[in-house]
Write a protein that holds these residues in place. Structure first.
Motif, PDB file in Angstrom:
ATOM      1  N   LEU A 198       0.732  -1.413   0.251  1.00 38.03           N
ATOM      2  CA  LEU A 198       0.127   0.234  -0.256  1.00 38.03           C
ATOM      3  C   LEU A 198       0.901   1.264   0.016  1.00 38.03           C
ATOM      4  O   LEU A 198       1.835   1.019   0.502  1.00 38.03           O
ATOM      5  N   SER A 199       0.790   2.327  -0.609  1.00 39.31           N
ATOM      6  CA  SER A 199       1.120   3.495  -0.628  1.00 39.31           C
ATOM      7  C   SER A 199       0.940   4.283   0.754  1.00 39.31           C
ATOM      8  O   SER A 199       0.111   4.345   1.634  1.00 39.31           O
ATOM      9  N   ALA A 200       1.892   4.871   1.506  1.00 39.88           N
ATOM     10  CA  ALA A 200       2.028   6.036   2.468  1.00 39.88           C
ATOM     11  C   ALA A 200      -0.044   6.471   2.867  1.00 39.88           C
ATOM     12  O   ALA A 200      -0.109   6.808   3.765  1.00 39.88           O
ATOM     13  N   GLY A 201      -0.296   7.199   1.316  1.00 43.97           N
ATOM     14  CA  GLY A 201      -1.420   7.910   1.611  1.00 43.97           C
ATOM     15  C   GLY A 201      -2.107   6.554   1.782  1.00 43.97           C
ATOM     16  O   GLY A 201      -3.165   6.679   2.537  1.00 43.97           O
ATOM     17  N   GLU A 202      -3.131   6.067   0.962  1.00 41.43           N
ATOM     18  CA  GLU A 202      -3.814   4.513   1.019  1.00 41.43           C
ATOM     19  C   GLU A 202      -3.470   4.333   2.650  1.00 41.43           C
ATOM     20  O   GLU A 202      -4.686   3.782   3.264  1.00 41.43           O
ATOM     21  N   LEU A 203      -2.479   4.169   3.487  1.00 41.94           N
ATOM     22  CA  LEU A 203      -2.212   3.891   4.915  1.00 41.94           C
ATOM     23  C   LEU A 203      -2.993   4.534   5.457  1.00 41.94           C
ATOM     24  O   LEU A 203      -3.732   4.302   6.427  1.00 41.94           O
ATOM     25  N   ALA A 204      -2.975   6.158   4.991  1.00 45.13           N
ATOM     26  CA  ALA A 204      -2.835   6.489   6.245  1.00 45.13           C
ATOM     27  C   ALA A 204      -4.415   7.392   6.204  1.00 45.13           C
ATOM     28  O   ALA A 204      -4.625   7.127   7.087  1.00 45.13           O
ATOM     29  N   GLU A 205      -4.881   6.606   5.133  1.00 46.76           N
ATOM     30  CA  GLU A 205      -6.926   6.944   4.937  1.00 46.76           C
ATOM     31  C   GLU A 205      -7.075   5.742   5.365  1.00 46.76           C
ATOM     32  O   GLU A 205      -7.982   6.325   5.979  1.00 46.76           O
ATOM     33  N   ALA A 206      -6.347   4.412   5.562  1.00 46.99           N
ATOM     34  CA  ALA A 206      -7.344   3.604   6.183  1.00 46.99           C
ATOM     35  C   ALA A 206      -6.975   3.805   7.723  1.00 46.99           C
ATOM     36  O   ALA A 206      -8.399   3.379   7.841  1.00 46.99           O
ATOM     37  N   LEU A 207      -6.276   4.217   7.635  1.00 48.98           N
ATOM     38  CA  LEU A 207      -6.145   4.400   9.558  1.00 48.98           C
ATOM     39  C   LEU A 207      -6.484   5.397   9.673  1.00 48.98           C
ATOM     40  O   LEU A 207      -6.852   5.510  11.230  1.00 48.98           O
ATOM     41  N   GLY A 208      -7.225   6.314   9.230  1.00 50.09           N
ATOM     42  CA  GLY A 208      -7.508   7.552   9.747  1.00 50.09           C
ATOM     43  C   GLY A 208      -6.090   8.551  10.522  1.00 50.09           C
ATOM     44  O   GLY A 208      -6.443   9.219  11.213  1.00 50.09           O
ATOM     45  N   VAL A 209      -4.986   8.609   9.994  1.00 49.60           N
ATOM     46  CA  VAL A 209      -4.203   9.266  10.700  1.00 49.60           C
ATOM     47  C   VAL A 209      -3.551  10.051   9.600  1.00 49.60           C
ATOM     48  O   VAL A 209      -3.184   9.791   8.634  1.00 49.60           O
ATOM     49  N   PRO A 210      -3.127  11.128  10.474  1.00 51.66           N
ATOM     50  CA  PRO A 210      -2.466  12.827   9.172  1.00 51.66           C
ATOM     51  C   PRO A 210      -0.701  11.587   8.730  1.00 51.66           C
ATOM     52  O   PRO A 210       0.105  11.269   9.085  1.00 51.66           O
ATOM     53  N   HIS A 211      -0.597  11.924   7.560  1.00 53.50           N
ATOM     54  CA  HIS A 211       0.846  11.809   6.905  1.00 53.50           C
ATOM     55  C   HIS A 211       1.875  11.561   7.212  1.00 53.50           C
ATOM     56  O   HIS A 211       2.745  10.774   7.300  1.00 53.50           O
ATOM     57  N   ASN A 212       2.056  12.384   8.550  1.00 52.08           N
ATOM     58  CA  ASN A 212       2.725  13.338   8.425  1.00 52.08           C
ATOM     59  C   ASN A 212       3.702  12.249   9.949  1.00 52.08           C
ATOM     60  O   ASN A 212       4.657  11.438  10.487  1.00 52.08           O
ATOM     61  N   THR A 213       2.165  11.948  10.638  1.00 52.80           N
ATOM     62  CA  THR A 213       2.011  10.576  11.992  1.00 52.80           C
ATOM     63  C   THR A 213       2.614   9.436  11.379  1.00 52.80           C
ATOM     64  O   THR A 213       3.400   8.784  11.883  1.00 52.80           O
ATOM     65  N   LEU A 214       1.914   9.039  10.440  1.00 50.97           N
ATOM     66  CA  LEU A 214       2.072   7.699   9.392  1.00 50.97           C
ATOM     67  C   LEU A 214       3.493   7.702   9.262  1.00 50.97           C
ATOM     68  O   LEU A 214       3.957   6.891   9.679  1.00 50.97           O
ATOM     69  N   SER A 215       3.622   8.498   8.670  1.00 54.56           N
ATOM     70  CA  SER A 215       5.575   8.506   8.833  1.00 54.56           C
ATOM     71  C   SER A 215       6.419   8.489   9.495  1.00 54.56           C
ATOM     72  O   SER A 215       7.037   7.398   8.938  1.00 54.56           O
ATOM     73  N   THR A 216       6.786   8.590  10.511  1.00 52.64           N
ATOM     74  CA  THR A 216       7.262   8.447  11.497  1.00 52.64           C
ATOM     75  C   THR A 216       6.668   7.049  12.171  1.00 52.64           C
ATOM     76  O   THR A 216       7.862   6.352  12.417  1.00 52.64           O
ATOM     77  N   HIS A 217       5.192   6.215  12.312  1.00 48.58           N
ATOM     78  CA  HIS A 217       5.377   5.307  12.438  1.00 48.58           C
ATOM     79  C   HIS A 217       6.023   3.757  11.351  1.00 48.58           C
ATOM     80  O   HIS A 217       6.512   3.322  11.964  1.00 48.58           O
ATOM     81  N   LEU A 218       6.046   4.307   9.666  1.00 51.71           N
ATOM     82  CA  LEU A 218       6.504   3.373   9.462  1.00 51.71           C
ATOM     83  C   LEU A 218       7.582   3.289   9.400  1.00 51.71           C
ATOM     84  O   LEU A 218       8.276   2.501   8.787  1.00 51.71           O
TER      85      LEU A 218
END
Length: 116
Positions: A33-53
């Motif tokens: 999945l792209s980072a954007g798809e993951l962020a949307e699916a999880l309801g998490v801001p992109h920058n926050t998800l980037s840190t988690h990834l």
């Protein structure tokens, strides 16, 4: 995999958002999945998800690759297999194949073709 690497992997998975992202990537399979798809699916801001990834990637559980202007992530099968093998290495008196549910493949540490 050693004890330190295993602890890093479990620490990465011990956070709810990272665990949810990892599980989504497992379900996505090789396509990832792209980072954007993951962020949307999880309801998490992109920058926050980037840190988690990044944490999951550093732990050897996922891998990201550039696709144009985005990054696509998928589970790092070798890292997950190493973690599973580490956890099952001493299972059932050193016979981890006895610990696996029926129908599961042998852990990679015991497959001849891996050379491990």
């Amino acid at each position: 995999m050693d004890k330190k690497d295993a602890a890093r992997a479990f620490k990465a998975l011990a956070q709810p958002t990272r665990l949810a992202a990892f599980r989504r990537l497992v379900a996505a399979g090789r396509a990832g999945l792209s980072a954007g798809e993951l962020a949307e699916a999880l309801g998490v801001p992109h920058n926050t998800l980037s840190t988690h990834l990044s944490v999951l990637e550093e732990a050897g559980l996922i891998a990201g690759r550039a696709e144009g202007r985005m990054r696509r992530y998928q589970v790092d099968a070798a890292g997950v297999s190493a973690l599973t093998g580490y956890m099952l290495a001493d299972c059932c008196g050193g016979r981890p194949e006895l610990c696996l549910p029926a129908g599961c493949a042998e852990p990679p540490a015991h497959r001849e073709e891996t050379g491990v």
